[in-house]
Structure formats: structure tokens, C-alpha cells
Scaffold this active site. Structure first.
Site, PDB file in Angstrom:
ATOM      1  N   ARG A 136      16.975 -37.492  15.786  1.00 32.79           N
ATOM      2  CA  ARG A 136      17.575 -38.675  16.426  1.00 32.79           C
ATOM      3  C   ARG A 136      18.116 -39.695  15.427  1.00 32.79           C
ATOM      4  O   ARG A 136      18.302 -40.867  15.739  1.00 32.79           O
ATOM      5  CB  ARG A 136      16.597 -39.362  17.379  1.00 32.79           C
ATOM      6  N   LYS A 242      38.631 -52.182   3.591  1.00 32.98           N
ATOM      7  CA  LYS A 242      37.984 -51.351   4.622  1.00 32.98           C
ATOM      8  C   LYS A 242      36.703 -52.030   5.089  1.00 32.98           C
ATOM      9  O   LYS A 242      36.406 -52.079   6.287  1.00 32.98           O
ATOM     10  CB  LYS A 242      37.695 -49.946   4.066  1.00 32.98           C
ATOM     11  N   HIS A 281      46.422 -34.576   5.040  1.00 30.17           N
ATOM     12  CA  HIS A 281      46.402 -35.742   5.927  1.00 30.17           C
ATOM     13  C   HIS A 281      47.189 -36.922   5.335  1.00 30.17           C
ATOM     14  O   HIS A 281      48.030 -37.532   6.006  1.00 30.17           O
ATOM     15  CB  HIS A 281      44.943 -36.137   6.195  1.00 30.17           C
TER      16      HIS A 281
HETATM   17  P1  NAD Z   1      38.330 -32.660   1.644  1.00 28.72           P
HETATM   18  O1  NAD Z   1      36.967 -33.140   1.864  1.00 28.72           O
HETATM   19  O2  NAD Z   1      38.725 -31.376   2.281  1.00 28.72           O
HETATM   20  O3  NAD Z   1      38.607 -32.579   0.077  1.00 28.72           O
HETATM   21  C1  NAD Z   1      39.867 -32.134  -0.372  1.00 28.72           C
HETATM   22  C2  NAD Z   1      39.722 -30.952  -1.355  1.00 28.72           C
HETATM   23  O4  NAD Z   1      39.281 -31.450  -2.605  1.00 28.72           O
HETATM   24  C3  NAD Z   1      38.686 -29.946  -0.929  1.00 28.72           C
HETATM   25  O5  NAD Z   1      39.131 -28.671  -1.336  1.00 28.72           O
HETATM   26  C4  NAD Z   1      37.459 -30.346  -1.733  1.00 28.72           C
HETATM   27  O6  NAD Z   1      36.543 -29.302  -1.944  1.00 28.72           O
HETATM   28  C5  NAD Z   1      38.091 -30.762  -3.022  1.00 28.72           C
HETATM   29  N1  NAD Z   1      37.357 -31.731  -3.832  1.00 28.72           N
HETATM   30  C6  NAD Z   1      36.635 -32.783  -3.421  1.00 28.72           C
HETATM   31  N2  NAD Z   1      36.262 -33.534  -4.456  1.00 28.72           N
HETATM   32  C7  NAD Z   1      36.751 -32.913  -5.563  1.00 28.72           C
HETATM   33  C8  NAD Z   1      36.718 -33.223  -6.936  1.00 28.72           C
HETATM   34  N3  NAD Z   1      36.192 -34.353  -7.386  1.00 28.72           N
HETATM   35  N4  NAD Z   1      37.300 -32.366  -7.802  1.00 28.72           N
HETATM   36  C9  NAD Z   1      37.914 -31.240  -7.345  1.00 28.72           C
HETATM   37  N5  NAD Z   1      38.023 -30.915  -6.056  1.00 28.72           N
HETATM   38  C10 NAD Z   1      37.426 -31.760  -5.172  1.00 28.72           C
HETATM   39  O7  NAD Z   1      39.419 -33.724   2.125  1.00 28.72           O
HETATM   40  P2  NAD Z   1      39.481 -35.324   2.083  1.00 28.72           P
HETATM   41  O8  NAD Z   1      40.910 -35.641   1.979  1.00 28.72           O
HETATM   42  O9  NAD Z   1      38.524 -35.906   1.133  1.00 28.72           O
HETATM   43  O10 NAD Z   1      38.968 -35.729   3.545  1.00 28.72           O
HETATM   44  C11 NAD Z   1      39.613 -35.269   4.709  1.00 28.72           C
HETATM   45  C12 NAD Z   1      38.617 -35.278   5.834  1.00 28.72           C
HETATM   46  O11 NAD Z   1      38.117 -36.611   5.983  1.00 28.72           O
HETATM   47  C13 NAD Z   1      39.170 -34.879   7.166  1.00 28.72           C
HETATM   48  O12 NAD Z   1      38.249 -34.035   7.810  1.00 28.72           O
HETATM   49  C14 NAD Z   1      39.303 -36.194   7.921  1.00 28.72           C
HETATM   50  O13 NAD Z   1      39.180 -36.026   9.315  1.00 28.72           O
HETATM   51  C15 NAD Z   1      38.172 -36.975   7.347  1.00 28.72           C
HETATM   52  N6  NAD Z   1      38.339 -38.440   7.402  1.00 28.72           N
HETATM   53  C16 NAD Z   1      37.319 -39.171   7.893  1.00 28.72           C
HETATM   54  C17 NAD Z   1      37.425 -40.548   7.946  1.00 28.72           C
HETATM   55  C18 NAD Z   1      36.278 -41.351   8.436  1.00 28.72           C
HETATM   56  O14 NAD Z   1      36.449 -42.572   8.624  1.00 28.72           O
HETATM   57  N7  NAD Z   1      35.118 -40.765   8.632  1.00 28.72           N
HETATM   58  C19 NAD Z   1      38.591 -41.174   7.495  1.00 28.72           C
HETATM   59  C20 NAD Z   1      39.613 -40.387   6.971  1.00 28.72           C
HETATM   60  C21 NAD Z   1      39.485 -39.006   6.934  1.00 28.72           C
HETATM   61  N1  GLY Z   2      39.815 -44.077   9.063  1.00 28.86           N
HETATM   62  C1  GLY Z   2      39.925 -45.055  10.084  1.00 28.86           C
HETATM   63  C2  GLY Z   2      38.665 -45.774  10.382  1.00 28.86           C
HETATM   64  O1  GLY Z   2      37.682 -45.633   9.716  1.00 28.86           O
HETATM   65  O2  GLY Z   2      38.615 -46.514  11.333  1.00 28.86           O
END
Ligand code: NAD
Ligand code: GLY
Length: 370
Positions: A136, A242, A281
Site C-alpha cells: 500500500r 518544475k 518523446h
Molecule cells: P528512457 O528511460 O527510456 O531512457 C532513454 C534511454 O537512455 C534508454 O535506452 C536508457 O536505458 C538509456 N539511459 C538512461 N540513462 C543513461 C545513461 N546515463 N547513459 C546511457 N544510457 C542511458 O527514457 P527517458 O527519456 O528518460 O524517459 C521517458 C519515459 O519517461 C517515458 O516512459 C515517459 O512516459 C516518462 N515520463 C514521465 C514523466 C513523469 O512526470 N513521470 C515525465 C516525462 C516523461
Molecule cells: N511531465 C508533466 C508533469 O509532470 O506534469
């Protein structure tokens, strides 16, 4: 809200910043610096964590940063297990979540334990949702290793997984107890991933901070070369924005948090129409921000100079800005986005660099103005 602090205390570290996400009892610190990753153990010890904990990471990040994080946690008396998942957005699903629960239960994590997310947004969203729901709800900490996660995903408590019918459809708001963003981890990021993160950086400039926008333009070469001081300053600035937005509208109810969706309405449409494979993205958001600026101009909210500034900076950073899909196809794609309510979309229009307004529009109206 921000005070310089000697986070980490390593010889190789540069002065860091500490930002508070001000949410009353759920407030937490975001440490931003360079060379600070190994301060995680003492930081968690300082928060009162001890004993069993779990690092959730992936098979790409684990070899790069797992050993340093493990050693730091052990030196602080913590007893971590490592849950290593395969890389990729495709892992952000209920099956992987269930695998994580199995590992947490087998290792005997209890209500006083902490989950540590080490990776990009995928790992952070998954590990955060596991923490939100395991027993939880237990504590979690974010160690974001992508630029996008450092400036956006790791802060604000949105956690979740994807469903075959759409991205991020299942989840919970669950704030981390602490976030540590070490910009040095960006050095190993694929170039394209770093640039995609820069799109979200530019977004903060457009929506809240003209000075940041102009700083990025002036120092784009140093930022692209990942000059450590410059990058720390840029990430800290984004984190402050943020944090302020999240503190003013934690659950995205008042509309204040919706400003973070600037460029995302069209961006999500572009991602969906290209099967989430052609664009990262951030790249889709870059396209979406220029589209949003064009719509804003057509609505009379801003002038052509604003569109040209946003387009020019994104291009200089090597990001795409041209709409790659037919306008007509965008209507359906934008209507199915979870942020639309009864056919109306809360569209973020730009007035000038640093200032926006919300306008309720239908998908058809948006496309008509493109
Ligand atoms: P990701 O987590 O897929 O990372 C991108 C790539 O980089 C992956 O292949 C990962 O393994 C690699 N990687 C990560 N750190 C590394 C490093 N230091 N060195 C080498 N490779 C590395 O993608 P992202 O762009 O970090 O995140 C995208 C995700 O985040 C999506 O699922 C999206 O929906 C989510 N997101 C969430 C929020 C939120 O507020 N929670 C906001 C924006 C995006
Ligand atoms: N990534 C948008 C939010 O955190 O609200």
C-alpha cells in the site's frame, strides 16, 4: 527556494544546488550537481533509511552506475538488492511491474524499506508505481540518469505504466522522498537522447523563463558540449520551475500544472501517428512546441517573432520542428489523448517567451490553426 550547497563533498564534484519541492509533509529535496551520485548512501542514511532496500535499474544503466550506487549504499549501512530489467519503453507494463513485486517480496522489503530508481523516465515511472502500490505504498528515491528525467520525469510524483490502449494510462501520484540528479551521467547518454532532453529544457524557457531561453540560445555550444557548470545551472533552473509548478498544483487540478504540457498536445499526436518508434518523446515535443506556437500566433496570442525564436533555437539544438504527419490525421490522435476532457483540449498557448495562457480548443480547431 534554491540554495547553493556542497552536495556530495567529492573531490571531483562541482558546487551543486538544492531545490525543495514544497508539498507540506511530503516536501522533498532535489540535489543537482556534477559528481554527486556517490553521495546517495549518506543522503539516504540522513533521511533515516537503513537495512533492506531495492535498486530498480535496467541492463543499460546498471553496468555504468550500478557499482558506484551499490558501494555508496553499502558504505552507509544499507543492504540493497538490485532489480535489473531489460531496457526500453516496452518494459513499462503490468507484467514487469508484477516481476518487480515478486522480487521485492522475495527479498523481504517491508513498509520501512525504500526503492531506489536508477535510470531514465521508464525506470523511474515503473519503480515509482511499484513503490506507490507495494504494501500500500513505501518510500522511493529517484536517481535520474537521463537529461529528460533530471529536468522532468523524476520530479513531481507522476508514476505509472502503459496499457495497450495508451501510454501512462495506469498509475498513481506518489512523491519521491529525495531526488539526486548528477549531470555527469549525461556524458554516457546517446547524443539523440541528450538532445531530446534539451527540448524539455527549452520548454521551461518558453513557458516560464525568458532569461533561461536566451541563456540557452547564447550558450548553446557549451551546453551541447556538456560543460559541467553550465549544465548544472541549466538543470537546476529547470528543476526549480518544475518544483514550483508541482507545488502549486500537485494533482493537476487547478490548471497550473497543465502548463507543463506545452507542445505535448501535438507532440503526443505525432508520437501516436508514428507508432512511438520514429521520434523520441522530446523530439515530438519539439515539433509540438513549434506547432503550438503557430496555433498561438493564429489565435492572436503571440507574434511571428515568437514562433521564429522557438523554431530557431530548437533547430540550433538539432531538434526536428517540421510537422511530419498529415494535419487531418492529427485530429483523431489528439482527441484520444488522456488529457482531453469531453472533446475539449486544454491547450497551452504562448503569449511571449516566458508567458503562456490556457485556451480550451477542440482538436479540429487546433488543426485548423496549424
Ligand atoms: P528512457 O528511460 O527510456 O531512457 C532513454 C534511454 O537512455 C534508454 O535506452 C536508457 O536505458 C538509456 N539511459 C538512461 N540513462 C543513461 C545513461 N546515463 N547513459 C546511457 N544510457 C542511458 O527514457 P527517458 O527519456 O528518460 O524517459 C521517458 C519515459 O519517461 C517515458 O516512459 C515517459 O512516459 C516518462 N515520463 C514521465 C514523466 C513523469 O512526470 N513521470 C515525465 C516525462 C516523461
Ligand atoms: N511531465 C508533466 C508533469 O509532470 O506534469
Amino acid at each position: 527556494m534554491t540554495q547553493p550547497s556542497a552536495v556530495g563533498g567529492l573531490a571531483s564534484s562541482v558546487a551543486g544546488h538544492e531545490v525543495t519541492v514544497d508539498l507540506g509533509l511530503r516536501s522533498y529535496a532535489v540535489a543537482v550537481g556534477s559528481g554527486i551520485l556517490t553521495s546517495v548512501g549518506p543522503r539516504l542514511q540522513g533521511l533515516g533509511f537503513q537495512g533492506r532496500c531495492a535498486i530498480v535499474t535496467n541492463d543499460r544503466v546498471a553496468p555504468l552506475y550500478g557499482p558506484a550506487v551499490l558501494a555508496s549504499l553499502r558504505s552507509a549501512g544499507l543492504d540493497p538488492i538490485v532489480i535489473e530489467i531489460p531496457d526500453g519503453e516496452a518494459q513499462k507494463n503490468l507484467t514487469m511491474l508484477s516481476t518487480i513485486y515478486d522480487r521485492l517480496l522475495a527479498a523481504g522489503l517491508d513498509r520501512s524499506s525504500v526503492i531506489i530508481a536508477l535510470g531514465g523516465g521508464v525506470v523511474g515511472d515503473l519503480a515509482g508505481f511499484a513503490a506507490a502500490t507495494y504494501l500500500r505504498g513505501i518510500a522511493f528515491v529517484q536517481l535520474p540518469t537521463t537529461l529528460l528525467a533530471q529536468v522532468d520525469a523524476a520530479i513531481g510524483g507522476k508514476t505509472g505504466v502503459n496499457h495497450p490502449r495508451g501510454k501512462n494510462l495506469l498509475g498513481a501520484f506518489h512523491q519521491p522522498r529525495f531526488v539526486l540528479a548528477d549531470v555527469e551521467t549525461c556524458a554516457t547518454l546517446p547524443r539523440r537522447e541528450f538532445l531530446a532532453g534539451m527540448a524539455e529544457v527549452v520548454k521551461y524557457g518558453v513557458i516560464r523563463d525568458a532569461a533561461l531561453f536566451h541563456d540557452i540560445a547564447t550558450h548553446s555550444d557549451a551546453i551541447l558540449a556538456q560543460d559541467r557548470d553550465r549544465l548544472v545551472a541549466v538543470v537546476a533552473a529547470c528543476v526549480r520551475h518544475k518544483a514550483a509548478v508541482v507545488a502549486s498544483d500537485e494533482y493537476e487540478r487547478s490548471g497550473a500544472r497543465a502548463v507543463l504540457n506545452f507542445g505535448h498536445t501535438v507532440g503526443h499526436g505525432v508520437e501516436a501517428l508514428t507508432d512511438y518508434t520514429r521520434y523520441l518523446h522530446g523530439e515530438a515535443v519539439a515539433i509540438g512546441m513549434v506547432a503550438a506556437a503557430r496555433v498561438s500566433q493564429a489565435l492572436g496570442a503571440c507574434g511571428a517573432d515568437v514562433v521564429a525564436s522557438i523554431d530557431g533555437l530548437l533547430r540550433r539544438l538539432g531538434l526536428p520542428t517540421e510537422l511530419p504527419v498529415p494535419r487531418a490525421a492529427l485530429v483523431a490522435a489528439m482527441t484520444s489523448d488522456k488529457k482531453s476532457t469531453s472533446g475539449r483540449i486544454r491547450f497551452v498557448a504562448v503569449e511571449t517567451i516566458g508567458r503562456t495562457r490556457l485556451v480550451d480548443l477542440s482538436a479540429t480547431e487546433i488543426v485548423d490553426h496549424l
